[in-house]
Design a protein around this motif. Structure first.
Motif, mmCIF file in Angstrom:
data_model
loop_
_atom_site.group_PDB
_atom_site.id
_atom_site.type_symbol
_atom_site.label_atom_id
_atom_site.label_comp_id
_atom_site.label_asym_id
_atom_site.label_seq_id
_atom_site.Cartn_x
_atom_site.Cartn_y
_atom_site.Cartn_z
ATOM 1 N N ASN A 66 0.677 -1.249 -0.272
ATOM 2 C CA ASN A 66 -0.095 0.209 -0.077
ATOM 3 C C ASN A 66 0.485 1.238 0.110
ATOM 4 O O ASN A 66 2.051 1.447 -0.032
ATOM 5 N N ASP A 67 0.499 2.202 -0.587
ATOM 6 C CA ASP A 67 1.372 3.782 -0.402
ATOM 7 C C ASP A 67 0.921 4.158 1.139
ATOM 8 O O ASP A 67 0.517 3.883 1.559
ATOM 9 N N ALA A 68 0.989 5.693 1.125
ATOM 10 C CA ALA A 68 0.895 6.050 2.023
ATOM 11 C C ALA A 68 -0.142 6.559 2.524
ATOM 12 O O ALA A 68 -0.548 6.559 3.826
ATOM 13 N N SER A 69 -1.417 6.853 1.732
ATOM 14 C CA SER A 69 -2.545 6.508 2.007
ATOM 15 C C SER A 69 -3.483 5.384 2.631
ATOM 16 O O SER A 69 -4.527 5.313 2.741
ATOM 17 N N GLY A 70 -3.136 3.797 2.197
ATOM 18 C CA GLY A 70 -3.208 3.173 2.436
ATOM 19 C C GLY A 70 -3.976 2.605 1.147
ATOM 20 O O GLY A 70 -4.807 1.709 1.017
ATOM 21 N N ASN A 71 -3.956 2.919 -0.132
ATOM 22 C CA ASN A 71 -4.076 2.885 -1.136
ATOM 23 C C ASN A 71 -3.890 1.739 -2.076
ATOM 24 O O ASN A 71 -2.064 1.447 -1.894
ATOM 25 N N LEU A 72 -4.693 0.168 -1.805
ATOM 26 C CA LEU A 72 -3.259 -0.921 -2.530
ATOM 27 C C LEU A 72 -2.376 -0.319 -3.937
ATOM 28 O O LEU A 72 -3.500 0.167 -4.425
ATOM 29 N N GLN A 73 -1.280 -0.736 -3.821
ATOM 30 C CA GLN A 73 -0.929 -1.274 -5.418
ATOM 31 C C GLN A 73 -0.321 -2.200 -6.190
ATOM 32 O O GLN A 73 -0.510 -2.222 -6.957
ATOM 33 N N ARG A 88 2.075 -15.863 -7.001
ATOM 34 C CA ARG A 88 1.149 -14.416 -8.442
ATOM 35 C C ARG A 88 1.750 -13.307 -7.816
ATOM 36 O O ARG A 88 1.265 -13.128 -6.648
ATOM 37 N N ILE A 89 1.578 -12.222 -8.787
ATOM 38 C CA ILE A 89 1.621 -10.755 -8.443
ATOM 39 C C ILE A 89 0.647 -10.361 -9.004
ATOM 40 O O ILE A 89 0.632 -10.314 -10.501
ATOM 41 N N ASP A 90 -0.126 -9.252 -8.585
ATOM 42 C CA ASP A 90 -1.860 -9.079 -9.185
ATOM 43 C C ASP A 90 -0.626 -7.149 -9.087
ATOM 44 O O ASP A 90 -0.034 -6.774 -7.509
ATOM 45 N N ASP A 91 -1.974 -6.678 -9.736
ATOM 46 C CA ASP A 91 -1.934 -4.915 -9.765
ATOM 47 C C ASP A 91 -3.445 -4.296 -8.287
ATOM 48 O O ASP A 91 -3.584 -4.854 -7.984
ATOM 49 N N ALA A 92 -3.313 -3.312 -8.575
ATOM 50 C CA ALA A 92 -4.129 -2.943 -7.495
ATOM 51 C C ALA A 92 -5.331 -2.965 -7.811
ATOM 52 O O ALA A 92 -6.616 -3.820 -7.205
ATOM 53 N N GLY A 94 -6.821 -6.134 -9.357
ATOM 54 C CA GLY A 94 -6.359 -8.107 -9.152
ATOM 55 C C GLY A 94 -6.223 -8.493 -10.058
ATOM 56 O O GLY A 94 -5.829 -9.551 -10.460
ATOM 57 N N ASN A 95 -5.598 -7.835 -11.711
ATOM 58 C CA ASN A 95 -5.011 -8.364 -12.465
ATOM 59 C C ASN A 95 -3.447 -8.742 -12.255
ATOM 60 O O ASN A 95 -2.918 -7.999 -12.300
ATOM 61 N N THR A 96 -3.311 -9.896 -12.693
ATOM 62 C CA THR A 96 -1.952 -10.560 -12.783
ATOM 63 C C THR A 96 -1.251 -10.419 -13.852
ATOM 64 O O THR A 96 -1.088 -9.866 -14.935
ATOM 65 N N ILE A 97 0.048 -9.598 -13.152
ATOM 66 C CA ILE A 97 0.830 -8.803 -13.987
ATOM 67 C C ILE A 97 2.348 -9.297 -13.745
ATOM 68 O O ILE A 97 3.133 -9.338 -14.350
ATOM 69 N N GLY A 98 2.582 -10.989 -13.152
ATOM 70 C CA GLY A 98 3.718 -11.250 -13.333
ATOM 71 C C GLY A 98 3.785 -12.579 -12.400
ATOM 72 O O GLY A 98 2.253 -12.541 -11.283
ATOM 73 N N SER A 99 4.490 -13.079 -12.356
ATOM 74 C CA SER A 99 5.160 -14.200 -10.696
ATOM 75 C C SER A 99 6.598 -14.687 -10.542
ATOM 76 O O SER A 99 7.035 -14.290 -11.677
ATOM 77 N N ILE A 100 6.663 -15.209 -9.282
ATOM 78 C CA ILE A 100 7.833 -14.879 -8.525
ATOM 79 C C ILE A 100 7.823 -17.158 -8.513
ATOM 80 O O ILE A 100 6.631 -17.443 -8.085
ATOM 81 N N LYS A 101 8.986 -17.264 -9.766
ATOM 82 C CA LYS A 101 8.930 -18.902 -8.770
ATOM 83 C C LYS A 101 10.452 -19.273 -9.134
ATOM 84 O O LYS A 101 11.447 -19.150 -8.754
ATOM 85 N N GLN A 102 10.736 -19.841 -7.301
ATOM 86 C CA GLN A 102 11.164 -20.273 -6.237
ATOM 87 C C GLN A 102 12.078 -21.349 -6.968
ATOM 88 O O GLN A 102 11.717 -21.555 -7.156
#
Length: 196
Positions: A66-73, A88-92, A94-102
């Motif tokens: 979240n940013d300093a105003s509490g808005n989801l980033q 999974r990485i989603d934008d504010a 809820g759209n998937t914008i990427g992923s992390i694979k260990q």
């Protein structure tokens, strides 16, 4: 980008002390010591109870930036897992914008970052103690670092248990992939902690 949270090149992440340690909560500062946001792990009552009974490396998790105003980033989440996980990485919105694979590498935590088209955009590799990480782009060029050791004016601000700094090179200008890479870098300590 419609938010300036991801416009920064340097982020200081400081853990907020949580007595019961059910969830991870961090404050995010810029290089001038101003609070610019937070990262919070979201858990239901049922998930808190399960964490007392099962190994946390198997459990799902959900982190919100979240940013300093509490808005989801952005948000980062993982489902149930039994070995190497995909996050999974989603934008504010809820759209998937990427992923992390260990990836398993002997004594070295390694995370591959992909965009929404499943193209490799970065690799984050840690040292043996997972105190320092290097961020390389897909062509193996260093574009940033994550470290738990630093000096300077901001050193005195951080007094809690866990703190680290994310530095992205000023020369890195790929705005399309920056949000995915920074979301991964800012939360890498928590992802690593939940994965071991």
């Amino acid at each position: 980008m419609n938010s300036n949270f991801f416009d920064l090149k340097t982020y200081f992440i400081d853990e907020k002390v949580n007595i019961f340690k059910f969830k991870n909560c961090y404050k995010v500062f810029n290089d001038k010591g101003n609070e610019v946001g937070s990262v919070n792990q979201k858990l239901t009552s049922g998930e808190k109870a399960i964490r007392l009974l099962l190994n946390k490396t198997m459990l799902p998790f959900h982190l919100e930036i979240n940013d300093a105003s509490g808005n989801l980033q952005a948000s980062i989440s993982r489902g149930w897992t039994f070995f190497m996980s995909t996050i999974r990485i989603d934008d504010a919105k809820g759209n998937t914008i990427g992923s992390i694979k260990q990836k398993f590498k002997l004594l070295k935590p390694t995370f591959k970052i992909y965009n929404k088209s499943e193209e490799l955009v970065a690799v984050i590799t840690g040292d043996m103690k997972a105190w320092n990480f290097q961020i390389n782009d897909a062509s193996d060029k260093e574009i940033g670092i994550i470290t738990k050791k630093w000096n300077g004016a901001l050193k005195e601000i951080f007094t809690t248990a866990d703190k680290y700094k994310v530095d992205l090179n000023a020369s890195f200008t790929d705005e399309f992939n920056k949000k995915v890479i920074l979301s991964s870098a800012i939360t890498i300590d928590m992802v690593w902690r939940e994965s071991r």
